[in-house]
Design an enzyme around this catalytic site. Structure first.
Site, mmCIF file in Angstrom:
data_model
loop_
_atom_site.group_PDB
_atom_site.id
_atom_site.type_symbol
_atom_site.label_atom_id
_atom_site.label_comp_id
_atom_site.label_asym_id
_atom_site.label_seq_id
_atom_site.Cartn_x
_atom_site.Cartn_y
_atom_site.Cartn_z
ATOM 1 N N GLY A 158 11.385 2.308 -0.224
ATOM 2 C CA GLY A 158 11.615 2.917 1.090
ATOM 3 C C GLY A 158 11.777 1.847 2.145
ATOM 4 N N ARG A 166 16.688 2.723 -5.182
ATOM 5 C CA ARG A 166 15.798 2.728 -6.339
ATOM 6 C C ARG A 166 16.683 2.592 -7.573
ATOM 7 N NH1 ARG A 166 12.831 5.436 -2.463
ATOM 8 N NH2 ARG A 166 10.652 4.818 -2.436
ATOM 9 N N THR A 187 6.466 -1.549 4.043
ATOM 10 C CA THR A 187 6.348 -0.091 3.913
ATOM 11 C C THR A 187 5.564 0.398 5.122
ATOM 12 O OG1 THR A 187 5.130 1.674 2.794
ATOM 13 C CG2 THR A 187 4.372 -0.536 2.367
ATOM 14 N N ASP A 234 -0.294 0.751 2.481
ATOM 15 C CA ASP A 234 -1.102 1.015 1.292
ATOM 16 C C ASP A 234 -1.057 -0.119 0.276
ATOM 17 O OD1 ASP A 234 1.528 1.343 0.633
ATOM 18 O OD2 ASP A 234 1.276 3.252 -0.402
ATOM 19 N N ARG A 237 2.094 8.680 2.188
ATOM 20 C CA ARG A 237 1.917 8.877 0.749
ATOM 21 C C ARG A 237 0.451 9.204 0.429
ATOM 22 N NH1 ARG A 237 4.856 4.844 -3.138
ATOM 23 N NH2 ARG A 237 3.221 3.488 -2.350
#
Lengths: 328, 328, 328, 328
Positions: free
Chosen positions: A15, A76, A130, A134, A176
Site C-alpha cells: 500500500g 502486489r 505504511t 504496525d 489494519r
C-alpha cells in the site's frame, strides 16, 4: 565509504503512503551525493520481474517531496512469491548492473526482500512505509503522521455537524490489525470513545459509557472505530445496536476510507523520509544488508529485517488511559 | 428605514452547512447597526416551540465567522408540522416581543416559514443554507462552495493512491436529488466520469467509457457519483458491475459522507453569508416579508419564498459538455 | 493518590502556541477525573495579580482541542517581576483556595514559576508551550509540530510561484535564537539552503552554493532563514547581497510572520498536549513540584524546572548533514 | 466547426496564479477533442522568441489540474516589446505551423497579444489569469478565488494569536492597484477595518474607528491593508502611527507575500479554468480572434481584448457597506 556497491535499485511496494516520494528523493540524492548510480524500479516487485527500470538522478526527483503517492507506483506481485518469478527478477537486476536494493513498504514487502536476500545474497535495506504504524523497530512508519492529521481534520469537520445536530457518529479509520491510528487520532479529535483491536470493549460497556457521557451533559459524540476492531461487529452493525439501545440518539456512520492514504505529507513525514532514505543508502555503502532503517528514541537505527517482520508494534497503554481521562 | 420591526428572531433549520455561523453573525450585527433587537432561537423550529431563546449582541457572535456548523444548532421538528405546534411557537415569539424572523435553511425550512407567515401574518425572510445548492433563486446556497472544496481536496488525496496503484475509484458525494456537487467537484477533481441524477448514464455506457479511457493510456480513474444518482444501483453495486465487466481493474469505493457538511467556510461562503445576512435584516426593516434573499448574477436579490420552494435549480448543461471535453 | 492538593490553577503565559488549548482541556479534565477542583487564570501572571480567575469543569473546555491560541489568553507581566506583584498574586491564589499551579509557556514563564515556588513554596508544574522548540528536557514543545506544518505548507505555495518564474526566494521563519523550525521545515520544504543561528554560514559560501545549485540545473531556489540567524544581515540585506553577486537571479523575500503561531494544532500536538496535561495534574497529586513535564524518547518525563530553563535544546547535527545531501 | 485553425499555441505570461495549469489542461484537451494540434510555449512571450515549444497531448496534462503555478512557466520579456522581437516570435510560430494563440495572463499579457494580432493578423484569445481580479470583462480572474481562501486561512491563524494577546494586527495583502482581495478577504476574515486603494480612509478616521472598536469591547483587531492602498504610508508606517496614537495597543505587522500566488486551486478556479480553456479553443475554431473569454453573470462570455485592457474592474460598493455593518 568503501564497498562494492555501485548501483542501487529503489522500489515502493504494498500500500502506498504519504512520504514515499520524499524517501525516493532522498535515496536518489544520497546516491548522487555518494557517487553511486541509482535505478528506479516501477510497480514494486512486479516491475522488477518485468524489467521496468529507469536510471534516476537528482533532477528526476525535484518537486516530489510534497506529493502524496509514489512516482514509482506500487503493486502486489503474485509472481514474485514464486521462485521462478524471483529468478527472473534477479536476472533483470544483474543484467542492469543493480547490485543492491532499497525497499520502501510494509512487512509484506520486507518479507519479499528478506527471501530475495536469502536466495541470492542480494543486499537489501528496508524503509518502513505504511500509514498503519504496525512495524516493529520504528516508532513511526512513513505516512503515519500524515494520516493522523488527515483523520483529525476529517473528524473536526464531522464534529461541526455532529454538534449542530446533537448526533452520535461512528467514524471508521484505517490501521489494519493495529489500533495506532484510531487511538492517536481519536485522542486528537477529542473522541468520546475509541475502539481498537488491542482492547476488548464490549457492546454493553460502549452503551453504558455513551449513556454516562450523555448524562454528564454531552450533546454529541464521536466514536472512533479501528477497521481491525474485534468487537464482533462492523461499524454499521454497531450503529444498529446503539440505536436500538439508545433510541434517543440520532446515529450516523462515516467510513473515512482511502483519502487516509493520500495527501501532501506532513513536515514530520518529509523529514523522516529524508533521514531514512539517506541512512538506507549509507547503510548499503557501509556493507550492511538485511536491515530496516527506522526511528527509535528520536534516532535513526537499524533493525534486522527478520525482527521487523516478526516483532509486534505495541499500543502505548499510557495513551489508553489518557484517552479515558481527557474524554471525560 | 421606518417599519414597525423591533425585534428580529434568527434560527437555523434543517441540515447544517458551513457559512451558517457567518450568516448568524451578519444578522446579529446588522440588527445592532440598525438599532433593532436580535434574538437567537436554538434548534430551529423546535426551539421556537420550546422557547429556547437568547438575546444576542455583536460580541455574542465574535470569532464565529470561520467556524463550521451553527452555534444556534439545528433540528427537525415534527411538532412544528402541526397547527398546535406552530401556535405554541407563535405564542412564544409574541411573549418575547419577537416580531419577525430570519430563517436560515433549505426548502423544508422555507416551507415552514411560509406556512407560519400565512397563518400568523408573521414577517419572514429566508436565507438559503445547504451544501446541496438545490434552491431556486440563488446561484449559490451557503456552504455549497465550501463543500466543493472539501470534496476536491478529498479526491485529490484519493487520486494520489489511485495513481500509485492504477486503480479505479467510485467516489460518492452528497447533493440529495441534485447533481451540482458531483458535477462541479467532479470537474474540479479531474474525474473521468461523473454520474448525476439529472443525466441518464447507462451502466453499459459507463463501462464503454472506462474501457476507452484505459485504451487512451489512463492507468487510474476516478468516477464521481452523486448520492441521488438514478443509475439504478448504489455505489457498491456499481463497483461489482464494473469489476465483473472489467476484471483487469482493481476497483474501490469511497463514500465521502458527513465531513462534506463541516469545516471552516471558504472566503466565498463567508462573504456571501455576510451579504445575505445584512440584506435579510434590511429587507425586514423595509417592510418586506415572505422572500428569500439570494445571489443572482452577482447581485443580492429577493425571490418570493413560494418560488424558491417550488422552483428548480437546474444543472448547467454547458458544464456537462466541459466535463466530457476535459476528461478526455 | 493522596496529597493535600485540592485546587489546581492553570494558566498560559508568554507567546501563545497551537496545542495550548488542548493542554488546558487535559488539565481541566484530569482534575475532574481525579476529583480536584480546577481554576482557570486569565492572561497569565498578570491575571493572577488581578485575580482574573474562573472555576472550570469538563464542559468549559469542550470543542477547544482543535482551536489555535489560548482561551485563557496570555500576556507578559512586568508587575510579576517584582516581589510586590508576586505577593499580590500569591494572596489572590490563597484567597481563592488555589494550592498549586500548572504553567503552560516557555522558559520565561518557567522562570516566573520557579521564583514563585521558591518564594512561597507553591507547588508548580510547567508544560512547555512554544513553537520554537527551544526548551531543554523535551524533544518537542507544544505547537512546534504544528508550526512546522504551517511553514512547509506556506513554502509549498511559494515554491509554486518560484518554479513558475525561475526565482530565488528567501523565506524567513520564526524560532527566536534556535534553528529548529528553520532546519526541519527547510528539509521538509525541500529548501536549497537553510540558514540557522547554530551554524556559521558565510555570505560567500551561500553565493557559492547557490551558483553551484544553478549550474546543476536548478532553475528556482528556496533559502530558509531563521529569524535568529547570525549571518550578520537581515533577510532583506541578504537579498540585496545575493542580487548584487548573482544579477542573473530574480530574488524575492517572504517573512512568514505570526501566522506561524496560529492554526488548528496537528494531531501530534493534540496528543502531546493531552499527555502533558494529564501528567502535570498527576504529578502535582503525587506531591511533585518544580518540574517540567516533557516528551523524551517517546515517554512523558519530568525535568527539574531549573534544568529546563538553563539547559540548551541542541540542534541535531545529523539533520544538517541530511539537509546537505537531499538538497543536492 | 470549420475554420482554417490547425495548430493552437498556448502560453502563460506575467505573474502566475493558481488555476493556470487547469486552464492549460483544458486548452490541450479541447484541442484533442476537436482534432486540432496543440503546442505548449514555455516562459511566455520569451519562449516564443526562443522557440521553446513542445507538442502537447491529453496525457501531457494529466494530474496538473490541482497544481499551483504553471507547468509552461512564465516570464516577462523585454524583447517582445520590440518589433524585432515580435518578428522573431512570429517567424518561430510560422515555422512550427502554429496558427493561433491562447494567452493566459493579465492585462500586460493581453496588450502583447493585441499588438501581435494587429501586426501579423494572428488569431489570439486571452484567458484572464491573475490573483488580483483587476481585469474588465470577467467577474473572476483565474486564481482570485484561491488567493482569497489562502488569505482568510492565513488571517484565521493570525487571529488565533491576536485574540490570545489582545493585539492589533496590520495584515498586508496583494492586489496591485485593486482592492478586490483586501475587501473580500477582509470581510471573510472578519477584519475590523479594510484599507483599499479605491477608498480614501484617512489615518485619523482609522484611529477613531479603532478606538470606537476598542470601546465597544473588542480586545483584538485585524486591519487588512491592500498593497496598493493610497493612505500615503506603507504598512510599517501605519503601525508606527497607530502605536503613537494608541499606546495601549500592542501592534504587529504581517505581510502575507508570495504565498498568495501559489497553492492548489480551489474548486471554483478549477471549474472556471476548465470552462475558459474549452471556450478559448472553441472560439478560435469558430474564427473568432482578439477576444478575452471571461465569466459574466455566471456565463462564459467574450469581451474584445481592447476593452478588457482599457476597462476598469470596479469594486462593489455594496461590499464596502456590508463590511462596515458586519465588523461592528
Amino acid at each position: 565509504m568503501s564497498t562494492t556497491i555501485k548501483k542501487i535499485g529503489v522500489l515502493t511496494s504494498g500500500g502506498d503512503s504519504p512520504g514515499m516520494n520524499a524517501a525516493i528523493r532522498a535515496v536518489v540524492r544520497a546516491c548522487a551525493y555518494y557517487n553511486v548510480e541509482c535505478v528506479g524500479i516501477y510497480r514494486g516487485y512486479q516491475g522488477m520481474i518485468e524489467g521496468d527500470f529507469k536510471a534516476m538522478g537528482p533532477r528526476d526527483v525535484k518537486n516530489i517531496i510534497n506529493k502524496g503517492g509514489t512516482i514509482l507506483k506500487t503493486a502486489r506481485s503474485k509472481e514474485f512469491m514464486t521462485p521462478e518469478g524471483r529468478k527472473i527478477a534477479h536476472d533483470n537486476l544483474k543484467a542492469s548492473g543493480v547490485d543492491s536494493l532499497v525497499v520502501i513498504g510494509g512487512d509484506g514487502s520486507f518479507t519479499g526482500a528478506e527471501i530475495f536476500n536469502e536466495e541470492f545474497g542480494f543486499s537489501v535495506i528496508g524503509i518502513p512505509g505504511t500509514i498503519d504504524n504496525d512495524i516493529f523497530g520504528t516508532s513511526h512508519t512513513l505516512g503515519y503522521d500524515t494520516a493522523l492529521n488527515t483523520v483529525v481534520e476529517a473528524i473536526d469537520k464531522i464534529r461541526d455537524t455532529a454538534n449542530s445536530h446533537n448526533r452520535l457518529f461512528f467514524v471508521e479509520v484505517m490501521g489494519r490489525d493495529a489500533g495506532h491510528i484510531a487511538l492517536n487520532a481519536g485522542i486528537g479529535a477529542g473522541a468520546e470513545e475509541i475502539l481498537i483491536p488491542e482492547e476488548a470493549f464490549g457492546l454493553d460497556r460502549l452503551v453504558d459509557s455513551l449513556k454516562k457521557s450523555k448524562e454528564s451533559g454531552k450533546t454529541s459524540s464521536i466514536v472512533v472505530v479501528s477497521e481491525g476492531d474485534k468487537i464482533g461487529k462492523n461499524v454499521f452493525e454497531l450503529k444498529d445496536y446503539v440505536e436500538e439501545n439508545m433510541p434517543e440518539y440520532d446515529v450516523r456512520v462515516s467510513v473515512l476510507g482511502h483519502m487516509q492514504r493520500g495527501g501532501a505529507p506532513s513536515c514530520f513525514d518529509r523529514v523522516l523520509a529524508s533521514r531514512l532514505g539517506v541512512k538506507a543508502v549509507e547503510s548499503l555503502l557501509e556493507g550492511k544488508s538485511n536491515y530496516m532503517v527506522g526511528l527509535q528514541y528520536d534516532k535513526i537505527t537499524l533493525t534486522p529485517l527478520e525482527q521487523a517482520i516478526k516483532g509486534q508494534s505495541e499500543i502505548d497503554l499510557e495513551l489508553v488511559k489518557v484517552s479515558d481521562i481527557v474524554s471525560s
